[in-house]
Design an enzyme around this catalytic site. Structure first.
Site, mmCIF file in Angstrom:
data_model
loop_
_atom_site.group_PDB
_atom_site.id
_atom_site.type_symbol
_atom_site.label_atom_id
_atom_site.label_comp_id
_atom_site.label_asym_id
_atom_site.label_seq_id
_atom_site.Cartn_x
_atom_site.Cartn_y
_atom_site.Cartn_z
ATOM 1 C CD GLU A 6 -3.233 -0.907 0.411
ATOM 2 O OE1 GLU A 6 -3.780 0.200 0.500
ATOM 3 O OE2 GLU A 6 -3.706 -1.834 -0.288
ATOM 4 C CB CYS B 183 -4.430 9.927 2.918
ATOM 5 S SG CYS B 183 -4.861 9.117 4.437
ATOM 6 C CG HIS C 172 -3.300 2.685 4.670
ATOM 7 N ND1 HIS C 172 -4.046 3.521 3.873
ATOM 8 C CD2 HIS C 172 -3.079 1.575 3.917
ATOM 9 C CE1 HIS C 172 -4.275 2.951 2.708
ATOM 10 N NE2 HIS C 172 -3.710 1.763 2.703
#
Ligand code: SUG
Length: 464
Positions: free
Chosen positions: A183, A382, A260
């Site tokens: 990711e 993010c 995450h």
């Protein structure tokens, strides 16, 4: 291949944010991301979302930081729809058929999820790598279909921006299998005494790949990053194995919505700001990190927030740990936090304690409104990909993507001209959205000076 080393003080961290794409919508596609699930089906505001993102980039610039812009992906991804059986006919018929027979697949093909640039790639600066080049590996994002389709375009885009092969390596994404689920930078943190000095890279994983054995894994939500993927990244980037730490994310945190690591921890320079639930083995991980940092010649500064001060459930809703933690030009660091944190007195009080504690360098907090992104589970951190660059590296990347006042004005006009005000789930069935996106992105590559980076700009036989 080794470049002339620039003085470590000339080394900066550039933040690359992706412009929010014209199809921004809320489809509830990300299982385990509570905010995405909660806002599924809501009306989304792409124009406002893109302007919020641009304002955030300008805020960072006003703090004296270098800010880059990444172009969005082409959506809906009609080739993806063709690949899953909606073939035959022109793009509009493919979209109409998918809307009728499989609206969720159309939503996946239409997601503007490329906006979360922290998931674009993992980046290791030249001070850390064996060949003295900056290494970038685009994330394969295999855990979610709507995200896995980002990797191909991300690779092309990064290769267009970081094109100088004597200074940058943009690897292929890791093999797209569950063993190598990756990711990107959302599960990677670099610590260093200064940006330009050799650092320590922390890779956080949620589960093992099949070659690695068995560990406790979350029971409710998927763990998106594997240890096998993290190890592969460290190898590919040529990192010194004495300066790398692999740590398991707390399975309980993943089950509480921490999909995450950057939802529960952020680092910058020698500082780690983290919730106490960040790691499966809190004591072991912190002890190892301290040891490895010390061996690199600096001391880790831990700013830990206990559950009793900010409960994990609140952190997951408000994204305190998804703040950007940045160096200020005059020394000290600032947090760039979502306005959602400012609206929660418990968090404001916790931040006040951090700012007034002189044993850490965090001096200031800036709140930015990124609510359109937040409602899909993406905060300020993010939205950015951090790339540490020395002067030669900065000078050699595609200059048109670095944000200036003039570029910002152009982008604002571009957003106003091309973006819809509102998109509801039913609007995804409208094939005109694709035409609008293509027109917008075609103009954007001109504005950013990137040349032809999208398939619609190239002949069908071109291989990248
Ligand atoms: O992968 N949300 C993204 C949010 C990513 C946030 N990035 C970082 N933490 N670095 C995700 O979960 C939601 C899309 C939708 O539901 O429409 C989504 O994909």
């Amino acid at each position: 291949m080794q470049q002339q080393a620039s003085s470590p003080t000339e080394v900066i961290e550039a933040n690359f944010d992706s412009l929010v794409g014209p199809t921004h919508n809320y489809a509830g596609l990300a299982h385990g991301n509570l905010l995405s699930s909660e806002h599924a089906g809501l009306a989304a505001y792409p124009r406002a979302a893109a302007l919020q993102g641009l304002r955030k980039m300008n805020h960072l610039r006003s703090l004296g930081l270098v800010q880059g812009v990444l172009p969005p992906q082409v959506r809906p991804d009609v080739e993806y729809l063709r690949a899953v059986g909606f073939h035959g006919g022109d793009d509009a018929s493919v979209i109409r058929r998918a809307a009728q027979e499989a609206p969720r697949l159309l939503a996946a093909a239409s997601s503007a999820s490329g906006m979360w640039a922290a998931n674009a790639a993992t980046v290791s600066p030249s001070a850390d790598t064996a060949d003295g080049r900056v290494h970038l590996t685009p994330a394969n994002l295999v855990t979610n279909s709507h995200r896995s389709i980002e990797a191909v375009q991300t690779t092309r885009t990064l290769r267009a921006i970081f094109a100088d092969a004597s200074r940058f390596v943009v690897h292929d994404p890791l093999p797209a299998t569950p063993d190598f689920a990756d990711e990107g930078a959302a599960n990677h943190t670099r610590f260093a005494p200064e940006h330009g000095r050799p650092g320590v890279e922390l890779f956080v994983y949620g589960r093992l790949g099949s070659g690695e054995g068995l560990i406790a894994i979350p029971g409710r939500f998927p763990a998106r990053q594997t240890l096998e993927a993290s190890r592969a990244l460290a190898r590919l980037h040529g990192l010194d194995h004495n300066a790398v730490v692999f740590a398991q994310q707390h399975p309980g945190a993943i089950d509480a919505g921490v999909f995450h690591n950057d939802v529960i921890a952020v680092g910058n320079g020698p500082v780690l700001l983290a919730h106490e639930m960040a790691f499966a083995d809190r004591d072991g991980t912190l002890a190892q990190l301290r040891r490895v940092c010390e061996a690199r010649g600096f001391e880790l500064i831990l700013v830990e927030v206990p559950e009793s001060v900010v409960p994990l459930s609140m952190a997951v809703r408000r994204y305190l740990f998804n703040s950007q933690l940045v160096n200020l030009p005059d020394g000290g660091m600032a947090l760039v936090a979502p306005t959602d944190c400012r609206d929660e007195p418990t968090i404001v009080a916790a931040v006040q304690d951090i700012l007034s504690d002189t044993s850490n360098p965090i001096r200031d907090i800036h709140y930015v409104d990124v609510r359109q992104s937040m409602q899909n589970g993406g905060g300020p951190a993010c939205l950015r990909l951090r790339v540490v660059l020395n002067k030669g590296e900065l000078d050699s990347l595609a200059r048109g993507v670095l944000l200036t006042d003039a570029l910002s004005q152009q982008l604002e006009g571009w957003i106003e001209r091309h973006y819809r005000e509102c998109i509801k789930p039913a609007d995804l069935a409208d094939p005109a959205l694709l035409d609008e996106s293509v027109a917008a992105l075609d103009e954007l590559t001109g504005i950013l000076g990137l040349g032809s980076i999208y398939p619609f700009q190239r002949s069908s036989v071109t291989v990248w």
